[in-house]
Design an enzyme around this catalytic site. Structure first.
Site, PDB file in Angstrom:
ATOM      1  N   ASP A 104      -5.784  14.337  -0.151  1.00 50.89           N
ATOM      2  CA  ASP A 104      -4.898  15.402   0.307  1.00 50.89           C
ATOM      3  C   ASP A 104      -4.459  16.175  -0.935  1.00 50.89           C
ATOM      4  O   ASP A 104      -3.830  15.611  -1.830  1.00 50.89           O
ATOM      5  CB  ASP A 104      -3.681  14.739   0.986  1.00 50.89           C
ATOM      6  CG  ASP A 104      -3.026  15.617   2.021  1.00 50.89           C
ATOM      7  OD1 ASP A 104      -2.975  16.836   1.802  1.00 50.89           O
ATOM      8  OD2 ASP A 104      -2.552  15.073   3.038  1.00 50.89           O
ATOM      9  N   ASP A 206      -3.343  20.973   1.804  1.00 47.66           N
ATOM     10  CA  ASP A 206      -2.031  21.029   2.450  1.00 47.66           C
ATOM     11  C   ASP A 206      -1.420  22.432   2.428  1.00 47.66           C
ATOM     12  O   ASP A 206      -1.469  23.117   1.395  1.00 47.66           O
ATOM     13  CB  ASP A 206      -1.105  20.076   1.680  1.00 47.66           C
ATOM     14  CG  ASP A 206       0.263  19.944   2.302  1.00 47.66           C
ATOM     15  OD1 ASP A 206       0.360  19.288   3.343  1.00 47.66           O
ATOM     16  OD2 ASP A 206       1.231  20.506   1.757  1.00 47.66           O
ATOM     17  N   GLU A 263      -5.230  23.062   5.918  1.00 46.35           N
ATOM     18  CA  GLU A 263      -4.135  23.102   6.900  1.00 46.35           C
ATOM     19  C   GLU A 263      -3.674  24.554   6.931  1.00 46.35           C
ATOM     20  O   GLU A 263      -2.979  25.013   6.035  1.00 46.35           O
ATOM     21  CB  GLU A 263      -2.990  22.179   6.473  1.00 46.35           C
ATOM     22  CG  GLU A 263      -1.952  22.059   7.579  1.00 46.35           C
ATOM     23  CD  GLU A 263      -0.587  21.551   7.108  1.00 46.35           C
ATOM     24  OE1 GLU A 263       0.158  21.023   7.940  1.00 46.35           O
ATOM     25  OE2 GLU A 263      -0.259  21.704   5.911  1.00 46.35           O
ATOM     26  N   HIS A 337       0.135  13.085  10.991  1.00 41.51           N
ATOM     27  CA  HIS A 337       1.394  12.506  10.506  1.00 41.51           C
ATOM     28  C   HIS A 337       2.590  13.451  10.632  1.00 41.51           C
ATOM     29  O   HIS A 337       3.694  13.078  10.253  1.00 41.51           O
ATOM     30  CB  HIS A 337       1.216  12.085   9.046  1.00 41.51           C
ATOM     31  CG  HIS A 337       1.027  13.274   8.158  1.00 41.51           C
ATOM     32  ND1 HIS A 337      -0.159  13.972   8.107  1.00 41.51           N
ATOM     33  CD2 HIS A 337       1.884  13.930   7.345  1.00 41.51           C
ATOM     34  CE1 HIS A 337      -0.019  14.991   7.288  1.00 41.51           C
ATOM     35  NE2 HIS A 337       1.210  14.991   6.809  1.00 41.51           N
ATOM     36  N   ASP A 338       2.364  14.674  11.093  1.00 38.86           N
ATOM     37  CA  ASP A 338       3.471  15.624  11.298  1.00 38.86           C
ATOM     38  C   ASP A 338       3.779  15.802  12.775  1.00 38.86           C
ATOM     39  O   ASP A 338       4.623  16.641  13.128  1.00 38.86           O
ATOM     40  CB  ASP A 338       3.104  17.010  10.742  1.00 38.86           C
ATOM     41  CG  ASP A 338       2.931  17.004   9.238  1.00 38.86           C
ATOM     42  OD1 ASP A 338       3.620  16.218   8.557  1.00 38.86           O
ATOM     43  OD2 ASP A 338       2.099  17.791   8.751  1.00 38.86           O
TER      44      ASP A 338
HETATM   45  C1  GLC Z   1       2.182  19.729   5.328  1.00 39.77           C
HETATM   46  C2  GLC Z   1       2.166  18.224   5.466  1.00 39.77           C
HETATM   47  C3  GLC Z   1       3.570  17.746   5.705  1.00 39.77           C
HETATM   48  C4  GLC Z   1       4.412  18.129   4.528  1.00 39.77           C
HETATM   49  C5  GLC Z   1       4.327  19.630   4.239  1.00 39.77           C
HETATM   50  C6  GLC Z   1       4.840  19.945   2.883  1.00 39.77           C
HETATM   51  O1  GLC Z   1       2.525  20.362   6.497  1.00 39.77           O
HETATM   52  O2  GLC Z   1       1.267  17.833   6.454  1.00 39.77           O
HETATM   53  O3  GLC Z   1       3.639  16.367   5.952  1.00 39.77           O
HETATM   54  O4  GLC Z   1       5.746  17.783   4.772  1.00 39.77           O
HETATM   55  O5  GLC Z   1       3.000  20.102   4.271  1.00 39.77           O
HETATM   56  O6  GLC Z   1       3.950  19.511   1.906  1.00 39.77           O
END
Ligand code: GLC
Ligand code: CA
Length: 561
Positions: A104, A206, A263, A337-338
């Protein structure tokens, strides 16, 4: 919709990917925190699930303000998770089993404890001073703009030393990097190359749509409730971002066989050709249309909106269509995980938990694209039902709870939304065995193991032929033997049907037709389209053509005539 088939698929298009929340997967040294050696010890579980790519949530050195998404050193492993040797061992052991490790990369921001930020905040006179987004206060001393960070509150924090504000899309402990500075981009490329050289198979990028800030910082339209304007509308996917990402791709990915998945909240379907496929910047991107299906508006956390199965199905039809048009590939994701657990998110709570889990598993593993299983999804995990905000760990959950109260919602309403959306639901420790701590750890886990662990755990489910886990294992095998489930095109059937999700996957020689009942009632359909097909898989004994029992999922197959 018909997709073009043919052409050899790349390894990551044939793979089943699995997301590991490192902190919660398996603790090998009895400190209550999951770690890399714990993962290595359970690679065979993943192999059995047909997994050949594991996405690890960040395990670099981090003060853990956002559980590792605040990185203090990209070149070292956090001691809580192990050492660099443990990581090399994990990569090597995974490789022996044909599994690749996906890292990641959190590149929009670092931790405020990162040396880069520590230097940067020392003043305008050092080589890192321009590595972050520093802006002078407004004349009255207030923040440069009225932007609200994604976790709530102002996106600007004042620094006494520099007498300036710095920008943070997320927490104050996560200052945003200044991608406009070529030295920053170069350093981030070095980080990625460092991991490519370690032998990783790919990267999840990310929060990548936030890296390019607008030319000018100006106020957005404020919400009456807190006089702030959501940062997403101001900074997501701004002009020029693709130049940075093309530069990254040619420096890091060209000439390798790694894959990348971004993402990418804020990329619209008609923009996909710029993002994925031949001329794009990533191999796949995660989109938010499905997981946000019940969210009326990103800034309003306590409300939900209703949705129908037709909306749910359209997400897949539309996404596959736009990926196809872009010449790209689709990641199939129901949880991460979110997000809350999918069987709680997409279905009402009822007494048919296993059936709900199997219905969604069938969708996940027979849809066109690369499926991403979230750890625990294969065991049928559901949302936590903790009764007090004190029980939660996740910082964004806590913030949103506090902001909801400040906005006038009652404690009951705020807790209800926490139970619906909290990221902790997908972060509770894995359940390996019945008994104390569920085989996750010999010590008290950092986050409580869920009380259902005597029933929902790997060892017990493994022994029960009708378990959710064995359903996943069978589906994973089927995906390999019935090649049309990987390379076949996708055609939605009965798009107007509000109870059944049905589609066909077809390659040059075989076609599979999938039916999934999304209700807890018996429903019927016209079986004409499967008159020549044979049953190959299902969640119930004695499937009847034309009829589906509550949440029943079934697959019929026929040769292409
Ligand atoms: C992304 C991750 C999340 C994190 C955020 C800030 O959305 O998936 O878990 O809190 O970025 O890095
Ligand atoms: Ca540990």
């Amino acid at each position: 919709m018909r997709n073009k088939t043919g052409g050899e698929l790349k390894w990551w298009q044939k793979t089943i990917a699995y997301e590991i929340y490192v902190r919660s997967f398996k603790d090998s040294n009895g400190d209550g925190i999951g770690d890399l050696n714990g993962i290595t010890s359970e690679l065979d579980h993943l192999k059995e699930l047909g997994v050949d790519a594991i996405w690890l949530t960040p395990c670099y050195v981090s003060p853990q303000a956002d559980n590792g998404y605040d990185i203090a050193d990209y070149y070292r492993i956090d001691p809580a998770y192990g050492t660099m040797e443990d990581m090399e061992h994990l990569i090597a052991e995974a490789k022996k089993r044909g599994i690749r490790i996906v890292m990641d990369l959190v590149f929009n921001h670092t931790s405020d404890q990162n040396e880069w930020f520590q230097s940067s905040r020392r003043g305008a006179e050092n080589d890192k001073s321009d590595w972050y987004i520093w802006v002078d206060p407004k004349e009255d001393g207030s923040a440069p703009t009225n932007w609200r960070s994604i976790f709530g509150g102002s996106a600007w924090t004042y620094d006494e030393g520099r007498k300036q504000y710095y920008l943070h899309t997320f927490l104050p402990e996560q200052p945003d990097l200044n991608w406009a500075n070529p030295a920053v981009r170069k350093e981030l490329q070095s980080v990625a190359k460092f991991w490519v050289n370690k032998g990783v198979g790919g990267f999840r990028m990310d929060a990548i749509t936030y890296i390019k800030k607008p030319e000018r910082f100006s106020d957005g339209e404020a919400d009456a409730k807190d006089t702030l304007a959501g940062i997403h509308a101001m900074t997501a996917n701004t002009d020029g971002i693709l130049d940075y990402l093309h530069e990254f791709k040619s420096a890091v990915q060209d000439g390798t066989d790694i894959f990348t998945v971004g993402e990418a909240n804020g990329v619209f379907p008609d923009q996909l050709p710029d993002w994925i496929g031949e001329n794009g910047v990533f191999d796949m991107i995660f989109q938010f249309g499905l997981v946000d299906i019940d969210l009326p508006d990103e800034n309003n956390w306590c409300e939900t909106c209703s949705w129908s199965l037709k909306d749910f199905k359209s997400f897949f039809a539309d996404s596959l269509q736009s990926c196809e048009t872009a010449g790209g590939w689709f990641p199939v994701v129901l949880e991460n995980h979110d997000q809350p657990r999918s069987i709680s998110h997409f279905f009402p709570k009822d007494d048919k938990r296993d059936a709900r889990a199997k219905a969604l598993a069938t969708l996940l593993l027979t849809m066109r694209g690369t499926p991403f299983i979230m750890q625990g999804e294969e065991l049928g995990f559901e949302n936590v039902s903790w009764q007090s905000i004190e029980d939660f760990d996740d910082i964004s959950t806590k913030n949103h709870y506090a902001f909801s109260l400040a906005e006038g919602y009652s404690k009951e309403q705020a807790l209800e939304s926490v139970l619906r959306f909290s990221r902790d639901s997908s972060r509770t420790p894995m359940q390996w065995e019945p008994g104390e701590n569920a085989g996750f750890s010999t010590a008290k886990p950092w986050l409580p193991v869920y009380p259902d662990h005597d029933v929902y755990n790997r060892t017990s489910e493994k022994k029960d032929p009708g378990s959710v886990l064995n359903h996943y294992i069978r589906l994973a095998k089927l995906r390999r033997t019935c090649r049309e489930l990987t390379d076949g095109d996708y055609t939605e059937l009965m798009p107007e049907n509000e109870q059944i999700f049905s589609y066909r996957r077809m390659n040059e020689s075989r076609k599979a037709t999938i039916f999934i009942n999304f209700t807890n009632r018996e429903v019927s359909y016209d079986p004409a389209c499967i008159s020549d097909a044979e049953w190959i898989f299902g969640t119930e004994q004695n499937a009847k053509k034309g009829l589906l029992r509550p949440y029943e999922a079934v697959i019929y197959e026929a040769p292409v005539s």
